[in-house]
Design an enzyme around this catalytic site. Structure first.
Site, PDB file in Angstrom:
ATOM      1  N   SER A  49       0.903  -3.717  10.719  1.00 63.91           N
ATOM      2  CA  SER A  49       1.786  -2.657  10.220  1.00 63.91           C
ATOM      3  C   SER A  49       2.390  -2.959   8.855  1.00 63.91           C
ATOM      4  CB  SER A  49       2.912  -2.382  11.224  1.00 63.91           C
ATOM      5  OG  SER A  49       3.834  -3.455  11.260  1.00 63.91           O
ATOM      6  N   LYS A 110       9.815  -4.888   9.272  1.00 68.07           N
ATOM      7  CA  LYS A 110       9.551  -3.686   8.486  1.00 68.07           C
ATOM      8  C   LYS A 110      10.295  -3.808   7.147  1.00 68.07           C
ATOM      9  CE  LYS A 110       7.481  -1.481  11.977  1.00 68.07           C
ATOM     10  NZ  LYS A 110       6.017  -1.294  12.005  1.00 68.07           N
TER      11      LYS A 110
END
Length: 282
Positions: A49, A110
């Site tokens: 990701s 993230k």
């Protein structure tokens, strides 16, 4: 003269040695706990990701002092410290590790995109922050050799190419530049309506809006958390409370392509991606 009685149990010297060993181990455990809670902690990358910046098989240190301390700064969330101590707000563009919400909470990494009060939207695959379209410049493809840690499962068939060095993954890459000049690479493979055209999100007080750099393969704040999602909605992370932010990505200290065999020590070195060691973060 009576025979001496047989010894029963451990001698005082052995008992003393054992107690000293136990005390040493307890002190060592306390030092490690304090260091991991307040200074540095290791983190490994389990998914794609955050491509292209982070690869599956990267190991990095996160610094714990940047944003203050909460229960999630501590290993296993213990002790349950209420709120945050010495709180600081992250900056847009910081790469952070946080504790996800929900019953299956786990550590996730993230990039911070929106801060409290910001509005965030994706419009035609372009990030719009506080009504301003963020510059997105096409650059050279991201190229990564296929390996046990990055197979055709992580690289779609459209992007698998046969180069001189063997099969590689080539994905369109772009450079985004946030207000203030913070710049980083993102991947954008396809147009996905739910991810590339969204409503406007307003970040609540005490929360951050986080996104993965691999925009088409990241369950992030663009999508509601499982406990907040409506039936049929794509699930992600939702807004993340700042108290769940554990630390800031600092430096990569190890990286492997997954081809090592633990029973064959020399493969530990051939599997290492030496060029990634020491890499910091924008």
């Amino acid at each position: 003269m009576a025979d001496p009685k047989p010894a029963t149990g451990a001698s005082p010297a052995k008992k003393s040695e054992m107690s000293e060993t136990i005390r040493f181990l307890l002190k060592l455990a306390l030092v490690v706990w304090i260091f991991r809670s307040f200074v540095l902690a290791p983190f490994s990358i389990p998914s794609e990701s955050m491509l292209p910046r982070l690869l599956i098989g990267d190991y990095l240190f996160i610094s714990k002092w940047n944003y203050g301390y909460s229960r999630w700064s501590m290993p296993f969330g213990f002790p349950p410290v209420p709120g945050r101590l010495f709180p600081h707000t992250p900056e847009r563009g910081d790469v952070v590790v946080f504790r996800s919400k929900g019953a299956d909470d786990h550590d996730v990494i993230k990039r911070v995109i929106g801060l409290p009060g910001d509005t965030v939207q994706m419009r035609g695959g372009r990030l719009v922050l506080n009504g301003q379209a963020i510059p997105k410049q096409r650059v050279a493809d991201f190229v990564l050799p296929l390996s046990p840690n990055f197979t055709t499962r992580e690289c779609e068939a459209d992007f698998v190419k046969n180069d001189v060095q063997g099969p590689t993954c080539r994905i369109p890459r772009y450079r985004e530049t946030l207000p203030g000049g913070r710049s980083y690479y993102v991947l954008d493979q396809h147009y996905i309506p739910d991810a590339d055209d969204t409503g406007v999100y307003t970040v609540p007080e005490g929360h951050v809006f986080l996104m993965g750099d691999n925009r088409d393969d990241s369950a992030d704040s663009r999508f509601p958390a499982a406990e907040e999602a409506l039936p049929g909605q794509v699930q992600g992370m939702g807004f993340i409370p700042m108290e769940r932010v554990e630390g800031k990505a600092l430096v990569i200290f190890w990286s492997t392509d997954g081809s090592a065999n633990w029973l064959l020590p020399w493969t530990w070195f051939t599997a290492a991606r030496w060029d990634r060691l020491g890499g910091g973060f924008e």
